[in-house]
Design a protein around this motif. Sequence first.
Motif, PDB file in Angstrom:
ATOM      1  N   ASP A  36      42.279  36.045  36.790  1.00  0.00           N
ATOM      2  CA  ASP A  36      40.901  36.031  36.320  1.00  0.00           C
ATOM      3  C   ASP A  36      40.143  34.818  36.852  1.00  0.00           C
ATOM      4  O   ASP A  36      38.974  34.918  37.239  1.00  0.00           O
ATOM      5  CB  ASP A  36      40.856  36.033  34.797  1.00  0.00           C
ATOM      6  N   ARG A  37      40.777  33.648  36.859  1.00  0.00           N
ATOM      7  CA  ARG A  37      40.101  32.453  37.349  1.00  0.00           C
ATOM      8  C   ARG A  37      39.840  32.548  38.857  1.00  0.00           C
ATOM      9  O   ARG A  37      38.795  32.091  39.343  1.00  0.00           O
ATOM     10  CB  ARG A  37      40.920  31.203  37.022  1.00  0.00           C
ATOM     11  N   LEU A  38      40.756  33.137  39.600  1.00  0.00           N
ATOM     12  CA  LEU A  38      40.524  33.367  41.025  1.00  0.00           C
ATOM     13  C   LEU A  38      39.341  34.329  41.215  1.00  0.00           C
ATOM     14  O   LEU A  38      38.493  34.124  42.092  1.00  0.00           O
ATOM     15  CB  LEU A  38      41.774  33.925  41.694  1.00  0.00           C
ATOM     16  N   ALA A  39      39.300  35.360  40.390  1.00  0.00           N
ATOM     17  CA  ALA A  39      38.203  36.321  40.477  1.00  0.00           C
ATOM     18  C   ALA A  39      36.879  35.662  40.108  1.00  0.00           C
ATOM     19  O   ALA A  39      35.845  35.914  40.738  1.00  0.00           O
ATOM     20  CB  ALA A  39      38.479  37.514  39.568  1.00  0.00           C
ATOM     21  N   ASP A  40      36.898  34.796  39.092  1.00  0.00           N
ATOM     22  CA  ASP A  40      35.681  34.090  38.687  1.00  0.00           C
ATOM     23  C   ASP A  40      35.124  33.253  39.835  1.00  0.00           C
ATOM     24  O   ASP A  40      33.903  33.076  39.957  1.00  0.00           O
ATOM     25  CB  ASP A  40      35.966  33.173  37.489  1.00  0.00           C
ATOM     26  N   ALA A  41      36.024  32.716  40.666  1.00  0.00           N
ATOM     27  CA  ALA A  41      35.616  31.883  41.800  1.00  0.00           C
ATOM     28  C   ALA A  41      35.314  32.708  43.047  1.00  0.00           C
ATOM     29  O   ALA A  41      35.003  32.145  44.099  1.00  0.00           O
ATOM     30  CB  ALA A  41      36.708  30.856  42.104  1.00  0.00           C
ATOM     31  N   GLY A  42      35.416  34.043  42.951  1.00  0.00           N
ATOM     32  CA  GLY A  42      35.172  34.904  44.100  1.00  0.00           C
ATOM     33  C   GLY A  42      36.294  34.896  45.110  1.00  0.00           C
ATOM     34  O   GLY A  42      36.099  35.247  46.278  1.00  0.00           O
ATOM     35  N   LEU A  43      37.505  34.513  44.659  1.00  0.00           N
ATOM     36  CA  LEU A  43      38.639  34.383  45.574  1.00  0.00           C
ATOM     37  C   LEU A  43      39.647  35.511  45.424  1.00  0.00           C
ATOM     38  O   LEU A  43      40.675  35.511  46.095  1.00  0.00           O
ATOM     39  CB  LEU A  43      39.336  33.037  45.340  1.00  0.00           C
ATOM     40  N   ALA A  44      39.380  36.456  44.550  1.00  0.00           N
ATOM     41  CA  ALA A  44      40.248  37.617  44.366  1.00  0.00           C
ATOM     42  C   ALA A  44      39.428  38.736  43.756  1.00  0.00           C
ATOM     43  O   ALA A  44      38.405  38.489  43.106  1.00  0.00           O
ATOM     44  CB  ALA A  44      41.429  37.282  43.453  1.00  0.00           C
ATOM     45  N   ARG A  45      39.871  39.951  43.967  1.00  0.00           N
ATOM     46  CA  ARG A  45      39.214  41.085  43.316  1.00  0.00           C
ATOM     47  C   ARG A  45      39.457  41.009  41.813  1.00  0.00           C
ATOM     48  O   ARG A  45      40.574  40.777  41.370  1.00  0.00           O
ATOM     49  CB  ARG A  45      39.759  42.406  43.864  1.00  0.00           C
ATOM     50  N   ALA A  46      38.407  41.239  41.069  1.00  0.00           N
ATOM     51  CA  ALA A  46      38.553  41.214  39.609  1.00  0.00           C
ATOM     52  C   ALA A  46      39.388  42.377  39.125  1.00  0.00           C
ATOM     53  O   ALA A  46      40.074  42.293  38.118  1.00  0.00           O
ATOM     54  CB  ALA A  46      37.178  41.241  38.946  1.00  0.00           C
TER      55      ALA A  46
END
Length: 280
Positions: A145-155
């Motif tokens: 989730d934190r990676l997704a929040d940073a735009g670094l992974a698909r949510a």
Amino acid sequence: MSPESQASEALPSRRRRTPRGGRHRGDESFLLPPGSPTLILAVPGPAHRAGTELAAELARLVELEHTGQPAYVGHLEGDDASLRAVLGGLRQQDDELAAVVVPLSTGPDPALDAAVRAAVAGSPVRTVAAEPLGPHPLIAEALHDRLADAGLARADRIRLMTMVTAASGVIVATPGDATAVRQAEVTGVLLASRLAAPVFTASLNDEASVKAAAEQLRAAGATSIAVAPHLIGPEPEGALVPNAAATVGAAYSAPLGPHPALARLASLRYVEALSTALAD
């Protein structure tokens, strides 16, 4: 009343709730009976270090979402709002268990664990220590989730949406030594499964470890790398994240912070410790 009946009444019951939308629907919660032992989150460092306010937010999530009973925060350094002071302010009736201390840590940490044990041993009321929050699949969920929040992974790994900023490889950067890195590898494997991308673990305390993980990712075909801090927020190693990422030319996500998955884990560790204490 039989011992079995007493144990049954003392244990929390699972509470069915109306499902809510979003990524965290289905979180398990527990209804604690009156007089249940106090849940205390043991936080590394002193009360006024940057990031320690996250512990209070997590305690509030534990109360509102999972236990229905007050949760407290005790710091492992300094005199202000210390764990020892919180334990000293509790009352105990007869020989009943008064408190369960849950270490606010993503995994076993020798220094933190020793500090918790010392506080529990010196407690004026009957107290037990729970296991740290991780390793657990929910830690991998929170990192995702934190990676997704940073735009670094698909949510959502099911939706095949294109993200040009998504990393093709991730370093799970954890505080501690080689032992901590091995323990974090469990979370790394779970995160790799969620992302369908290679993930390696490294120590934030060792620049060479981070560089080695980046080299392994590039050898595996990763062209863009992200650093996922295996941290909650109060840990002093949080200050090392930007430099570690810059060293290997990587972007990075925020620490886990007051993530709902961590509140759920704190409640779960509390219940596990309570169940074990009642069975002894």
